[in-house]
Design a protein around this motif. Sequence first.
Motif, PDB file in Angstrom:
ATOM      1  N   ASN A   1       0.818  -1.208   0.000  1.00 41.04           N
ATOM      2  CA  ASN A   1       0.000   0.000   0.000  1.00 41.04           C
ATOM      3  C   ASN A   1       0.853   1.260   0.000  1.00 41.04           C
ATOM      4  O   ASN A   1       0.517   2.261  -0.631  1.00 41.04           O
ATOM      5  CB  ASN A   1      -0.917  -0.008   1.227  1.00 41.04           C
ATOM      6  CG  ASN A   1      -1.975  -1.091   1.136  1.00 41.04           C
ATOM      7  OD1 ASN A   1      -2.384  -1.468   0.043  1.00 41.04           O
ATOM      8  ND2 ASN A   1      -2.405  -1.603   2.281  1.00 41.04           N
ATOM      9  N   GLY A   2       1.992   1.199   0.736  1.00 40.17           N
ATOM     10  CA  GLY A   2       2.840   2.386   0.794  1.00 40.17           C
ATOM     11  C   GLY A   2       3.412   2.743  -0.565  1.00 40.17           C
ATOM     12  O   GLY A   2       3.367   3.909  -0.979  1.00 40.17           O
ATOM     13  N   LEU A   3       3.943   1.752  -1.297  1.00 40.42           N
ATOM     14  CA  LEU A   3       4.517   2.032  -2.610  1.00 40.42           C
ATOM     15  C   LEU A   3       3.432   2.407  -3.616  1.00 40.42           C
ATOM     16  O   LEU A   3       3.656   3.251  -4.494  1.00 40.42           O
ATOM     17  CB  LEU A   3       5.301   0.819  -3.108  1.00 40.42           C
ATOM     18  CG  LEU A   3       6.587   0.502  -2.351  1.00 40.42           C
ATOM     19  CD1 LEU A   3       7.257  -0.726  -2.945  1.00 40.42           C
ATOM     20  CD2 LEU A   3       7.537   1.689  -2.396  1.00 40.42           C
ATOM     21  N   THR A   4       2.264   1.783  -3.497  1.00 44.72           N
ATOM     22  CA  THR A   4       1.176   2.134  -4.414  1.00 44.72           C
ATOM     23  C   THR A   4       0.748   3.582  -4.216  1.00 44.72           C
ATOM     24  O   THR A   4       0.579   4.340  -5.184  1.00 44.72           O
ATOM     25  CB  THR A   4      -0.016   1.196  -4.184  1.00 44.72           C
ATOM     26  OG1 THR A   4       0.396  -0.158  -4.413  1.00 44.72           O
ATOM     27  CG2 THR A   4      -1.155   1.544  -5.122  1.00 44.72           C
ATOM     28  N   GLY A   5       0.588   3.992  -2.951  1.00 42.86           N
ATOM     29  CA  GLY A   5       0.233   5.392  -2.682  1.00 42.86           C
ATOM     30  C   GLY A   5       1.313   6.344  -3.126  1.00 42.86           C
ATOM     31  O   GLY A   5       1.029   7.429  -3.638  1.00 42.86           O
ATOM     32  N   LEU A   6       2.569   5.936  -2.948  1.00 42.27           N
ATOM     33  CA  LEU A   6       3.676   6.786  -3.370  1.00 42.27           C
ATOM     34  C   LEU A   6       3.720   6.926  -4.878  1.00 42.27           C
ATOM     35  O   LEU A   6       3.968   8.013  -5.415  1.00 42.27           O
ATOM     36  CB  LEU A   6       4.985   6.197  -2.848  1.00 42.27           C
ATOM     37  CG  LEU A   6       6.253   6.980  -3.124  1.00 42.27           C
ATOM     38  CD1 LEU A   6       6.151   8.388  -2.587  1.00 42.27           C
ATOM     39  CD2 LEU A   6       7.450   6.257  -2.497  1.00 42.27           C
ATOM     40  N   ARG A   7       3.434   5.834  -5.592  1.00 42.68           N
ATOM     41  CA  ARG A   7       3.419   5.905  -7.051  1.00 42.68           C
ATOM     42  C   ARG A   7       2.330   6.858  -7.532  1.00 42.68           C
ATOM     43  O   ARG A   7       2.532   7.638  -8.472  1.00 42.68           O
ATOM     44  CB  ARG A   7       3.207   4.499  -7.622  1.00 42.68           C
ATOM     45  CG  ARG A   7       3.585   4.360  -9.092  1.00 42.68           C
ATOM     46  CD  ARG A   7       3.289   2.956  -9.583  1.00 42.68           C
ATOM     47  NE  ARG A   7       4.024   1.944  -8.827  1.00 42.68           N
ATOM     48  CZ  ARG A   7       5.259   1.574  -9.111  1.00 42.68           C
ATOM     49  NH1 ARG A   7       5.900   2.139 -10.119  1.00 42.68           N
ATOM     50  NH2 ARG A   7       5.848   0.625  -8.399  1.00 42.68           N
ATOM     51  N   GLU A   8       1.179   6.816  -6.870  1.00 43.41           N
ATOM     52  CA  GLU A   8       0.083   7.721  -7.238  1.00 43.41           C
ATOM     53  C   GLU A   8       0.453   9.170  -6.938  1.00 43.41           C
ATOM     54  O   GLU A   8       0.129  10.082  -7.711  1.00 43.41           O
ATOM     55  CB  GLU A   8      -1.182   7.314  -6.490  1.00 43.41           C
ATOM     56  CG  GLU A   8      -1.738   5.956  -6.906  1.00 43.41           C
ATOM     57  CD  GLU A   8      -2.867   5.500  -6.003  1.00 43.41           C
ATOM     58  OE1 GLU A   8      -3.119   6.183  -4.976  1.00 43.41           O
ATOM     59  OE2 GLU A   8      -3.479   4.448  -6.300  1.00 43.41           O
ATOM     60  N   ARG A   9       1.113   9.404  -5.810  1.00 44.78           N
ATOM     61  CA  ARG A   9       1.513  10.765  -5.454  1.00 44.78           C
ATOM     62  C   ARG A   9       2.505  11.316  -6.478  1.00 44.78           C
ATOM     63  O   ARG A   9       2.430  12.483  -6.875  1.00 44.78           O
ATOM     64  CB  ARG A   9       2.126  10.756  -4.056  1.00 44.78           C
ATOM     65  CG  ARG A   9       2.454  12.148  -3.522  1.00 44.78           C
ATOM     66  CD  ARG A   9       3.206  12.038  -2.203  1.00 44.78           C
ATOM     67  NE  ARG A   9       2.394  11.443  -1.163  1.00 44.78           N
ATOM     68  CZ  ARG A   9       1.566  12.126  -0.384  1.00 44.78           C
ATOM     69  NH1 ARG A   9       1.461  13.435  -0.539  1.00 44.78           N
ATOM     70  NH2 ARG A   9       0.869  11.518   0.546  1.00 44.78           N
ATOM     71  N   LEU A  10       3.451  10.465  -6.926  1.00 37.59           N
ATOM     72  CA  LEU A  10       4.425  10.911  -7.923  1.00 37.59           C
ATOM     73  C   LEU A  10       3.779  11.122  -9.283  1.00 37.59           C
ATOM     74  O   LEU A  10       4.145  12.053 -10.013  1.00 37.59           O
ATOM     75  CB  LEU A  10       5.558   9.888  -8.032  1.00 37.59           C
ATOM     76  CG  LEU A  10       6.558   9.875  -6.875  1.00 37.59           C
ATOM     77  CD1 LEU A  10       7.413   8.625  -6.910  1.00 37.59           C
ATOM     78  CD2 LEU A  10       7.447  11.118  -6.935  1.00 37.59           C
TER      79      LEU A  10
ATOM     80  N   ALA B   1       0.942  12.279  -9.873  1.00 36.55           N
ATOM     81  CA  ALA B   1       0.235  13.562  -9.874  1.00 36.55           C
ATOM     82  C   ALA B   1       1.147  14.727 -10.214  1.00 36.55           C
ATOM     83  O   ALA B   1       0.679  15.798 -10.611  1.00 36.55           O
ATOM     84  CB  ALA B   1      -0.432  13.786  -8.514  1.00 36.55           C
ATOM     85  N   VAL B   2       2.478  14.549 -10.065  1.00 35.82           N
ATOM     86  CA  VAL B   2       3.420  15.625 -10.391  1.00 35.82           C
ATOM     87  C   VAL B   2       4.350  15.196 -11.529  1.00 35.82           C
ATOM     88  O   VAL B   2       5.469  15.690 -11.647  1.00 35.82           O
ATOM     89  CB  VAL B   2       4.239  16.026  -9.141  1.00 35.82           C
ATOM     90  CG1 VAL B   2       3.359  16.667  -8.100  1.00 35.82           C
ATOM     91  CG2 VAL B   2       4.991  14.838  -8.563  1.00 35.82           C
ATOM     92  N   ASP B   3       3.860  14.244 -12.367  1.00 32.53           N
ATOM     93  CA  ASP B   3       4.628  13.760 -13.516  1.00 32.53           C
ATOM     94  C   ASP B   3       5.917  13.056 -13.100  1.00 32.53           C
ATOM     95  O   ASP B   3       6.911  13.056 -13.847  1.00 32.53           O
ATOM     96  CB  ASP B   3       4.959  14.911 -14.487  1.00 32.53           C
ATOM     97  CG  ASP B   3       3.708  15.508 -15.084  1.00 32.53           C
ATOM     98  OD1 ASP B   3       2.699  14.796 -15.166  1.00 32.53           O
ATOM     99  OD2 ASP B   3       3.730  16.703 -15.449  1.00 32.53           O
ATOM    100  N   GLY B   4       5.922  12.443 -11.924  1.00 38.19           N
ATOM    101  CA  GLY B   4       7.103  11.741 -11.450  1.00 38.19           C
ATOM    102  C   GLY B   4       7.034  10.254 -11.749  1.00 38.19           C
ATOM    103  O   GLY B   4       6.014   9.729 -12.208  1.00 38.19           O
ATOM    104  N   THR B   5       8.133   9.571 -11.497  1.00 35.62           N
ATOM    105  CA  THR B   5       8.229   8.125 -11.749  1.00 35.62           C
ATOM    106  C   THR B   5       8.796   7.433 -10.517  1.00 35.62           C
ATOM    107  O   THR B   5       9.496   8.044  -9.697  1.00 35.62           O
ATOM    108  CB  THR B   5       9.124   7.824 -12.952  1.00 35.62           C
ATOM    109  OG1 THR B   5      10.444   8.346 -12.707  1.00 35.62           O
ATOM    110  CG2 THR B   5       8.560   8.442 -14.223  1.00 35.62           C
ATOM    111  N   LEU B   6       8.504   6.136 -10.399  1.00 32.41           N
ATOM    112  CA  LEU B   6       9.003   5.322  -9.307  1.00 32.41           C
ATOM    113  C   LEU B   6       9.403   3.957  -9.842  1.00 32.41           C
ATOM    114  O   LEU B   6       8.626   3.310 -10.552  1.00 32.41           O
ATOM    115  CB  LEU B   6       7.918   5.148  -8.229  1.00 32.41           C
ATOM    116  CG  LEU B   6       8.218   4.127  -7.122  1.00 32.41           C
ATOM    117  CD1 LEU B   6       9.382   4.591  -6.266  1.00 32.41           C
ATOM    118  CD2 LEU B   6       6.979   3.892  -6.267  1.00 32.41           C
TER     119      LEU B   6
END
Length: 402
Positions: free
Chosen positions: A354-363, A365-370
């Motif tokens: 869940n932590g990585l999934t939420g982090l991927r979604e947060r990134l 939103a700002v055109d980031g990658t994980l």
Amino acid sequence: MSDDTWVGIGRTPANPRQIRMKVLWIGVWLVFMSAPVADLAGGGHTSWATALGSLGLAGFVGAYLLLVFRHTSRSPDPGQARWAIALLAVFAVVLSLTLGLPWLVLFVYVSVCAGAALPLRAACRLIPAVTALMAGLGLAIGGEGAGDLIPGLLLPALLGGFAMTGVRQLVRTTVELREARATVAQLAANEERLRLARDLHDLLGHSLSLITLKSELAGRMLPGHPEEAALQVADIERVSRQALVDVRDAVTGYRRLTLPGELAGARTALAAAGITARVPAGPPEGAAGPEGLSAAREEALAWGLREAVTNVVRHSGADGCTVTLAPRQTLAGRVLELTVADDGRGTAAVAPGNGLTGLRERLAAVDGTLTVHPGASGRGFRLTLGVPLDLAPSGGTDPGSS
């Protein structure tokens, strides 16, 4: 070993279990008392001499443990320490003269107590004096084995005493650093409270004064000029709404994560977990501000760093963790990459939680990658986050600021 069992360097034991652990750690060095104990158990003395020797040995050991236990981490009164060490020396002299050469080992413990309880200059004078006294008594007592026993005790007496001075300095320096860290944290908290008080005063002082004045004015206008009073009430509503917006913006700014703050927090969290941390002091030059990293993108990286470090501390079992932060040129433009790599338990498959999934979604939103993959050496994981560095042209819309 659990936290309620282990007591850190320079810390006062907080419960009976920690007291027992500290006594055990100090008492393990009593193994060198085997010579006097064997002498008493060997039956070479009268029953009265054996009984009195046992009492004397018990009193010596009790005084030694009390002196080292209480005064390694804090400086005692110099006069009290000298009297206590003099009492131990008297015990050592009397027992050695009456019971024989095996009791000369007591002088090693006198030397250790001098290193543990006395100021450095006094300890450096007393330790050689105690060693010389031991050698003189040994020569005076003489007897079989004196030529082998005395040289074998000289080095432990000198090294034990001087080593204890180093241990004492280390413990007391650790205590001072811990106290200084607590003071710095308290000062930082006080400074933050003062800053918050100043900002709230600047934000609300003018608005509340204006609301008060307009409320009084509306109250005076209300009987004879209700239309003008209604205008004042509308102004009061507008000012109060703007004040509410300003307070929300200020609170959001206080709660927003920043890369420098999270880098410092990562360094502290990894060190507290016993993990060797290699963390940069801050973002590279030119990677922040209006020409580099927007606030939303910086916050996304900061959240990613927090999540990654939390995973390393909780789940990795790593001995070391390396955090790198550097810009990189890609086909899509310049990006700022944050990499967190550990040497803990790694597997071939990486299942996103869940932590990585939420982090991927947060990134996203700002055109980031994980990207997450096992470490290069087959141990641990390497997590890489990237966000665009170049903002949109003037007049454009920054996707990270919406």
